[in-house]
Scaffold this motif. Structure first.
Motif, PDB file in Angstrom:
ATOM      1  N   ILE A 268      89.594  66.679 -53.579  1.00  0.00           N
ATOM      2  CA  ILE A 268      90.564  65.744 -53.034  1.00  0.00           C
ATOM      3  C   ILE A 268      91.953  66.361 -53.192  1.00  0.00           C
ATOM      4  N   GLY A 269      92.776  66.228 -52.153  1.00  0.00           N
ATOM      5  CA  GLY A 269      94.128  66.761 -52.227  1.00  0.00           C
ATOM      6  C   GLY A 269      94.543  67.403 -50.920  1.00  0.00           C
ATOM      7  N   THR A 270      95.627  68.152 -50.980  1.00  0.00           N
ATOM      8  CA  THR A 270      96.230  68.776 -49.800  1.00  0.00           C
ATOM      9  C   THR A 270      96.204  70.286 -49.943  1.00  0.00           C
ATOM     10  N   VAL A 271      95.834  70.968 -48.853  1.00  0.00           N
ATOM     11  CA  VAL A 271      95.789  72.428 -48.820  1.00  0.00           C
ATOM     12  C   VAL A 271      96.544  72.908 -47.586  1.00  0.00           C
ATOM     13  N   GLU A 272      97.473  73.831 -47.786  1.00  0.00           N
ATOM     14  CA  GLU A 272      98.148  74.495 -46.665  1.00  0.00           C
ATOM     15  C   GLU A 272      97.243  75.646 -46.242  1.00  0.00           C
ATOM     16  N   VAL A 273      96.607  75.523 -45.103  1.00  0.00           N
ATOM     17  CA  VAL A 273      95.646  76.524 -44.638  1.00  0.00           C
ATOM     18  C   VAL A 273      96.360  77.704 -43.995  1.00  0.00           C
ATOM     19  N   ALA A 274      97.375  77.406 -43.191  1.00  0.00           N
ATOM     20  CA  ALA A 274      98.158  78.423 -42.485  1.00  0.00           C
ATOM     21  C   ALA A 274      99.446  77.761 -42.037  1.00  0.00           C
ATOM     22  N   ASP A 275     100.353  78.558 -41.515  1.00  0.00           N
ATOM     23  CA  ASP A 275     101.585  77.985 -40.990  1.00  0.00           C
ATOM     24  C   ASP A 275     101.227  77.018 -39.862  1.00  0.00           C
ATOM     25  N   GLY A 276     101.538  75.757 -40.053  1.00  0.00           N
ATOM     26  CA  GLY A 276     101.254  74.756 -39.029  1.00  0.00           C
ATOM     27  C   GLY A 276      99.912  74.068 -39.166  1.00  0.00           C
TER      28      GLY A 276
END
Length: 150
Positions: free
Chosen positions: A36-44
């Motif tokens: 559970i949570g937030t992941v920045e996968v790539a720009d945008g």
């Protein structure tokens, strides 16, 4: 709005430059065990995973929303989720102004329709799609991919 299964996601790669990145990330994950949570996968491309109880229609309709800067890909991982929808052009009752920082505006309008998602199914919401997710009576594990509009 688009409704489909993760198994068929490849046919949507050409709709946005970041859809391929988003869907390939999803297909590479063990979704059932995704934290559970937030992941920045790539720009945008940002993925927000949650696992919480569904809400009543009244609660969901209170957050009848759409976005200007991002497309939502909402994937049901586990459970049964109902999502309400209406075209933005038919919404006449905004609840306040558009929030630039949170990229959201809410509406007091009633939805035109609703549909159900179960594990492995997703819906894509463009800025013209006002939606009220998380309607259900059981636990719903899902993720929302925020894909910035280029």
């Amino acid at each position: 709005m688009i409704i489909d299964t993760l198994a068929a996601a490849e046919k949507y790669y050409g709709l946005n430059k970041n859809f391929k990145v988003a869907f390939q990330y999803l297909k590479a994950q063990d979704l059932e065990n995704l934290e559970i949570g937030t992941v920045e996968v790539a720009d945008g491309v940002k993925v927000i995973t949650s696992d919480k109880p569904g809400v009543t229609t009244d609660v969901a309709y209170g957050k009848f929303e759409c976005h200007n800067k991002n497309i939502d890909i909402q994937l049901c991982i586990r459970g049964n989720e109902t999502i309400a929808w209406k075209p933005r052009g038919d919404c006449k009752e905004p609840k306040g102004e558009f929030n630039e920082e949170k990229d959201v505006i809410f509406y007091a309008d009633a939805p035109d329709m609703s549909f159900d998602l179960k594990g492995g199914q997703f819906a894509i919401f463009y800025p013209e799609d006002v939606h009220a997710p998380m309607i259900g009576t059981d636990m719903i594990k899902k993720l929302v991919v925020k894909v910035r509009i280029a």
